[in-house]
Motif scaffolding. Structure first.
Motif, PDB file in Angstrom:
ATOM      1  N   ASP A  17       0.864  -1.139   0.013  1.00 51.32           N
ATOM      2  CA  ASP A  17      -0.082  -0.144   0.040  1.00 51.32           C
ATOM      3  C   ASP A  17       0.830   1.276   0.068  1.00 51.32           C
ATOM      4  O   ASP A  17       0.497   2.250   0.721  1.00 51.32           O
ATOM      5  N   GLY A  18       1.855   1.295  -0.552  1.00 51.57           N
ATOM      6  CA  GLY A  18       2.798   2.247  -0.955  1.00 51.57           C
ATOM      7  C   GLY A  18       3.893   2.597   0.273  1.00 51.57           C
ATOM      8  O   GLY A  18       4.508   3.747   0.256  1.00 51.57           O
ATOM      9  N   GLU A  19       3.961   1.914   1.224  1.00 47.66           N
ATOM     10  CA  GLU A  19       4.518   2.096   2.421  1.00 47.66           C
ATOM     11  C   GLU A  19       5.663   0.780   2.687  1.00 47.66           C
ATOM     12  O   GLU A  19       5.229  -0.434   2.451  1.00 47.66           O
ATOM     13  N   SER A  20       6.940   0.985   3.044  1.00 47.80           N
ATOM     14  CA  SER A  20       7.922  -0.129   3.332  1.00 47.80           C
ATOM     15  C   SER A  20       7.405  -0.854   4.455  1.00 47.80           C
ATOM     16  O   SER A  20       6.983  -0.249   5.636  1.00 47.80           O
ATOM     17  N   VAL A  21       7.442  -2.282   4.367  1.00 43.95           N
ATOM     18  CA  VAL A  21       7.278  -2.983   5.480  1.00 43.95           C
ATOM     19  C   VAL A  21       8.339  -4.071   5.755  1.00 43.95           C
ATOM     20  O   VAL A  21       9.090  -4.399   4.710  1.00 43.95           O
ATOM     21  N   ALA A  22       8.588  -4.548   6.791  1.00 38.50           N
ATOM     22  CA  ALA A  22       9.712  -5.288   7.377  1.00 38.50           C
ATOM     23  C   ALA A  22       9.183  -6.690   7.627  1.00 38.50           C
ATOM     24  O   ALA A  22       8.144  -6.638   7.953  1.00 38.50           O
ATOM     25  N   PRO A  23       9.951  -7.865   7.689  1.00 39.60           N
ATOM     26  CA  PRO A  23       9.520  -8.962   8.052  1.00 39.60           C
ATOM     27  C   PRO A  23       8.866  -8.916   9.634  1.00 39.60           C
ATOM     28  O   PRO A  23       9.622  -8.266  10.619  1.00 39.60           O
ATOM     29  N   GLY A  24       7.969  -9.525   9.974  1.00 33.82           N
ATOM     30  CA  GLY A  24       7.578  -9.645  11.328  1.00 33.82           C
ATOM     31  C   GLY A  24       6.258  -8.416  11.292  1.00 33.82           C
ATOM     32  O   GLY A  24       5.333  -8.515  12.375  1.00 33.82           O
ATOM     33  N   ASP A  25       6.283  -7.533  10.490  1.00 35.16           N
ATOM     34  CA  ASP A  25       5.119  -6.351  10.446  1.00 35.16           C
ATOM     35  C   ASP A  25       3.822  -7.147  10.200  1.00 35.16           C
ATOM     36  O   ASP A  25       3.659  -8.222   9.401  1.00 35.16           O
ATOM     37  N   VAL A  26       2.525  -6.815  10.965  1.00 31.80           N
ATOM     38  CA  VAL A  26       1.413  -7.138  10.460  1.00 31.80           C
ATOM     39  C   VAL A  26       0.566  -6.024   9.983  1.00 31.80           C
ATOM     40  O   VAL A  26       0.499  -4.787  10.548  1.00 31.80           O
ATOM     41  N   VAL A  27      -0.184  -6.022   8.763  1.00 30.81           N
ATOM     42  CA  VAL A  27      -0.653  -4.883   8.175  1.00 30.81           C
ATOM     43  C   VAL A  27      -2.143  -5.250   7.507  1.00 30.81           C
ATOM     44  O   VAL A  27      -2.173  -6.711   7.276  1.00 30.81           O
ATOM     45  N   ASN A  28      -2.842  -4.471   7.551  1.00 32.20           N
ATOM     46  CA  ASN A  28      -4.214  -4.702   6.798  1.00 32.20           C
ATOM     47  C   ASN A  28      -4.014  -4.251   5.231  1.00 32.20           C
ATOM     48  O   ASN A  28      -3.595  -3.147   4.891  1.00 32.20           O
ATOM     49  N   SER A  30      -5.192  -4.796   1.133  1.00 29.00           N
ATOM     50  CA  SER A  30      -6.654  -5.093   0.232  1.00 29.00           C
ATOM     51  C   SER A  30      -6.366  -6.610  -0.008  1.00 29.00           C
ATOM     52  O   SER A  30      -5.423  -7.002  -0.155  1.00 29.00           O
ATOM     53  N   GLU A  31      -7.618  -6.914  -0.197  1.00 33.83           N
ATOM     54  CA  GLU A  31      -7.559  -8.867  -0.533  1.00 33.83           C
ATOM     55  C   GLU A  31      -6.561  -8.793  -1.922  1.00 33.83           C
ATOM     56  O   GLU A  31      -5.846  -9.743  -1.782  1.00 33.83           O
ATOM     57  N   LYS A  32      -6.578  -8.011  -2.814  1.00 30.49           N
ATOM     58  CA  LYS A  32      -5.926  -8.296  -4.113  1.00 30.49           C
ATOM     59  C   LYS A  32      -4.438  -8.107  -3.758  1.00 30.49           C
ATOM     60  O   LYS A  32      -3.730  -8.936  -3.925  1.00 30.49           O
ATOM     61  N   ASP A  33      -4.158  -7.248  -2.927  1.00 33.98           N
ATOM     62  CA  ASP A  33      -2.555  -6.797  -2.591  1.00 33.98           C
ATOM     63  C   ASP A  33      -1.966  -8.233  -1.758  1.00 33.98           C
ATOM     64  O   ASP A  33      -1.030  -8.585  -1.879  1.00 33.98           O
ATOM     65  N   ALA A  34      -2.827  -8.377  -0.680  1.00 33.37           N
ATOM     66  CA  ALA A  34      -2.733  -9.327   0.163  1.00 33.37           C
ATOM     67  C   ALA A  34      -2.450 -10.723  -0.544  1.00 33.37           C
ATOM     68  O   ALA A  34      -1.380 -11.302  -0.489  1.00 33.37           O
ATOM     69  N   LYS A  35      -3.170 -11.162  -1.373  1.00 30.28           N
ATOM     70  CA  LYS A  35      -2.878 -12.510  -2.127  1.00 30.28           C
ATOM     71  C   LYS A  35      -1.835 -12.193  -3.208  1.00 30.28           C
ATOM     72  O   LYS A  35      -1.241 -13.411  -3.210  1.00 30.28           O
ATOM     73  N   PHE A  36      -1.438 -11.165  -3.594  1.00 32.78           N
ATOM     74  CA  PHE A  36      -0.279 -10.872  -4.436  1.00 32.78           C
ATOM     75  C   PHE A  36       0.876 -11.330  -3.767  1.00 32.78           C
ATOM     76  O   PHE A  36       1.581 -12.069  -4.090  1.00 32.78           O
ATOM     77  N   LEU A  37       0.863 -10.684  -2.286  1.00 31.46           N
ATOM     78  CA  LEU A  37       2.353 -10.731  -1.626  1.00 31.46           C
ATOM     79  C   LEU A  37       2.283 -12.149  -1.081  1.00 31.46           C
ATOM     80  O   LEU A  37       3.458 -12.806  -0.944  1.00 31.46           O
ATOM     81  N   ILE A  38       1.222 -12.869  -0.703  1.00 31.76           N
ATOM     82  CA  ILE A  38       1.289 -14.387  -0.177  1.00 31.76           C
ATOM     83  C   ILE A  38       1.677 -15.195  -1.567  1.00 31.76           C
ATOM     84  O   ILE A  38       2.384 -16.090  -1.303  1.00 31.76           O
ATOM     85  N   ASN A  39       1.312 -14.891  -2.541  1.00 29.36           N
ATOM     86  CA  ASN A  39       1.526 -15.707  -3.743  1.00 29.36           C
ATOM     87  C   ASN A  39       3.252 -15.659  -4.043  1.00 29.36           C
ATOM     88  O   ASN A  39       3.917 -16.566  -4.569  1.00 29.36           O
ATOM     89  N   MET A  40       3.561 -14.563  -3.665  1.00 26.81           N
ATOM     90  CA  MET A  40       5.069 -14.258  -3.850  1.00 26.81           C
ATOM     91  C   MET A  40       5.771 -14.695  -2.887  1.00 26.81           C
ATOM     92  O   MET A  40       7.273 -14.664  -2.792  1.00 26.81           O
ATOM     93  N   GLU A  41       5.260 -15.396  -1.787  1.00 29.32           N
ATOM     94  CA  GLU A  41       5.909 -15.602  -0.370  1.00 29.32           C
ATOM     95  C   GLU A  41       6.384 -14.570   0.322  1.00 29.32           C
ATOM     96  O   GLU A  41       7.531 -14.935   0.973  1.00 29.32           O
ATOM     97  N   LYS A  42       5.906 -13.457   0.340  1.00 28.15           N
ATOM     98  CA  LYS A  42       6.412 -12.312   0.888  1.00 28.15           C
ATOM     99  C   LYS A  42       5.699 -11.931   2.000  1.00 28.15           C
ATOM    100  O   LYS A  42       5.791 -11.028   2.893  1.00 28.15           O
ATOM    101  N   ALA A  43       4.481 -12.720   2.294  1.00 30.27           N
ATOM    102  CA  ALA A  43       3.488 -12.762   3.522  1.00 30.27           C
ATOM    103  C   ALA A  43       2.859 -13.824   3.653  1.00 30.27           C
ATOM    104  O   ALA A  43       2.619 -14.896   2.827  1.00 30.27           O
ATOM    105  N   LYS A  44       2.158 -13.885   4.550  1.00 28.34           N
ATOM    106  CA  LYS A  44       1.226 -14.816   5.046  1.00 28.34           C
ATOM    107  C   LYS A  44      -0.045 -14.331   5.892  1.00 28.34           C
ATOM    108  O   LYS A  44       0.047 -13.482   6.578  1.00 28.34           O
ATOM    109  N   ALA A  45      -1.128 -14.975   5.563  1.00 29.79           N
ATOM    110  CA  ALA A  45      -2.414 -14.670   6.136  1.00 29.79           C
ATOM    111  C   ALA A  45      -2.171 -14.692   7.705  1.00 29.79           C
ATOM    112  O   ALA A  45      -1.479 -15.550   8.174  1.00 29.79           O
TER     113      ALA A  45
END
Length: 71
Positions: A17-28, A30-45
């Protein structure tokens, strides 16, 4: 209609969402962005509370990554 939000835990340094985030951060995100990051293995639900990772959590993440890379 507002976009659906999804709570994710960041696994690798990236931008969400336009902001730098680091490992361990938990963010809200959009569902589209979340699924994109999860598929790239950069995040998990997650169900954890939204916020920045504490110093101890970031250090633990780095030590786990080092162990995985050596295998």
């Amino acid at each position: 209609m507002a976009a659906k939000k999804m709570k994710i835990e960041i696994l690798k340094r990236t931008v969400c969402d336009g902001e730098s985030v680091a490992p361990g951060d938990v963010v809200n995100a959009s569902e589209k962005d979340a699924k994109f990051l999860i598929n790239m293995e950069k995040a998990k639900a997650t169900t954890r509370r939204v916020g920045k990772a504490k110093a101890g959590e970031k250090a633990a993440d780095k030590s786990e990554e080092g162990e995985q890379e050596e295998d």
